[in-house]
Scaffold this motif. Sequence first.
Motif, short mmCIF file in Angstrom:
data_model
loop_
_atom_site.label_atom_id
_atom_site.label_comp_id
_atom_site.label_asym_id
_atom_site.label_seq_id
_atom_site.Cartn_x
_atom_site.Cartn_y
_atom_site.Cartn_z
N VAL A 86 -3.25 2.03 11.83
CA VAL A 86 -2.89 0.98 10.68
C VAL A 86 -4.02 0.24 10.15
O VAL A 86 -4.20 0.26 8.86
CB VAL A 86 -1.68 0.26 11.11
N GLU A 95 3.87 -4.13 4.50
CA GLU A 95 3.16 -4.03 3.41
C GLU A 95 2.63 -2.79 3.43
O GLU A 95 2.11 -2.34 2.03
CB GLU A 95 1.62 -4.81 3.80
N VAL A 96 3.38 -1.74 3.94
CA VAL A 96 2.84 -0.17 3.67
C VAL A 96 4.25 0.38 3.16
O VAL A 96 5.41 0.10 3.88
CB VAL A 96 2.67 0.38 4.99
N HIS A 129 -7.88 1.23 2.10
CA HIS A 129 -7.44 0.66 1.09
C HIS A 129 -8.19 -0.27 0.20
O HIS A 129 -8.25 -0.54 -1.14
CB HIS A 129 -5.88 0.15 1.36
N ILE A 163 0.82 -1.25 -0.05
CA ILE A 163 0.05 0.01 0.11
C ILE A 163 0.95 1.07 0.02
O ILE A 163 1.70 1.47 0.87
CB ILE A 163 -0.72 -0.01 1.19
N LEU A 176 4.53 3.82 10.11
CA LEU A 176 3.98 3.09 9.00
C LEU A 176 4.73 2.23 8.37
O LEU A 176 4.75 1.07 7.94
CB LEU A 176 3.20 4.01 7.84
N ILE A 194 -6.19 2.43 7.76
CA ILE A 194 -5.44 2.46 6.36
C ILE A 194 -5.74 1.23 5.64
O ILE A 194 -6.10 1.49 4.39
CB ILE A 194 -3.96 2.69 6.58
N HIS A 195 -5.40 0.17 6.10
CA HIS A 195 -5.97 -1.29 5.54
C HIS A 195 -7.34 -1.15 4.94
O HIS A 195 -7.63 -1.31 3.72
CB HIS A 195 -5.76 -2.30 6.34
N VAL A 205 1.46 5.05 0.71
CA VAL A 205 0.68 5.80 1.48
C VAL A 205 1.18 7.37 1.47
O VAL A 205 2.34 7.11 1.78
CB VAL A 205 0.67 5.52 2.97
N HIS A 211 5.66 -1.39 8.98
CA HIS A 211 4.82 -2.74 8.41
C HIS A 211 5.31 -2.94 6.96
O HIS A 211 5.40 -1.97 6.24
CB HIS A 211 3.28 -1.96 8.46
#
Length: 200
Positions: free
Chosen positions: A111, A27-28, A118, A3, A22, A114-115, A5, A25
């Motif tokens: 977080v 994945e971010v 998304h 993702i 962020l 945000i997921h 961001v 993580h």
Amino acid sequence: MGIDVLVSDDLHLSGFALAALLERHEEVRVVGPVESNFAALQFAETYRPDVAVISFEGEDSDAISVAEKIANLGCRSMLLATAVTRSVVRQAFAGGIAGIVERSVSPRQFVDAIHRVHQGERVFDAELTVAALSNSDCPLSAREFSVLEHVARGDTVPEIAARMHLSQGTVRNYLSSMVAKLGARNRIDALRIARDSRWI
């Protein structure tokens, strides 16, 4: 798939802390941060991040406008707010903004928001959103409420009349009715009552 961001916060230390949080993580991927709403819009127009997090401090209506414009680019945008009122929720919801998260939430909740954004969800406090969109406990009519929102922005009677395409006499009548319905001493007291009730 990660993702991307964008983080926009005019407080440098705060923006740095959010980016650092962020980036823990995998994945971010933080593709900002930027330090102004204008820079956030420019960045979003050029790079199209997946999610844009825009800092909102309560009186800065420009943040809502920028978040709306970013949403119109096809990016998901959300506000990170110090405080949230019903008026802000209404504007954000109507403007296509994907969510509002208060700064008081835990890092895990931030977080997670945000997921969810998304993934296409809209992240708003359910109770506040229902109250904001219905205003069931507010005795004012929609037009009176609009006048009150202009008062909250500091507009004068001539300015309100021009913006709402009404006569100044009609605006004064709405103000008088509003004061009477709220049991206020004057329009300033009416504004205080509305803010205490989180109508605006």
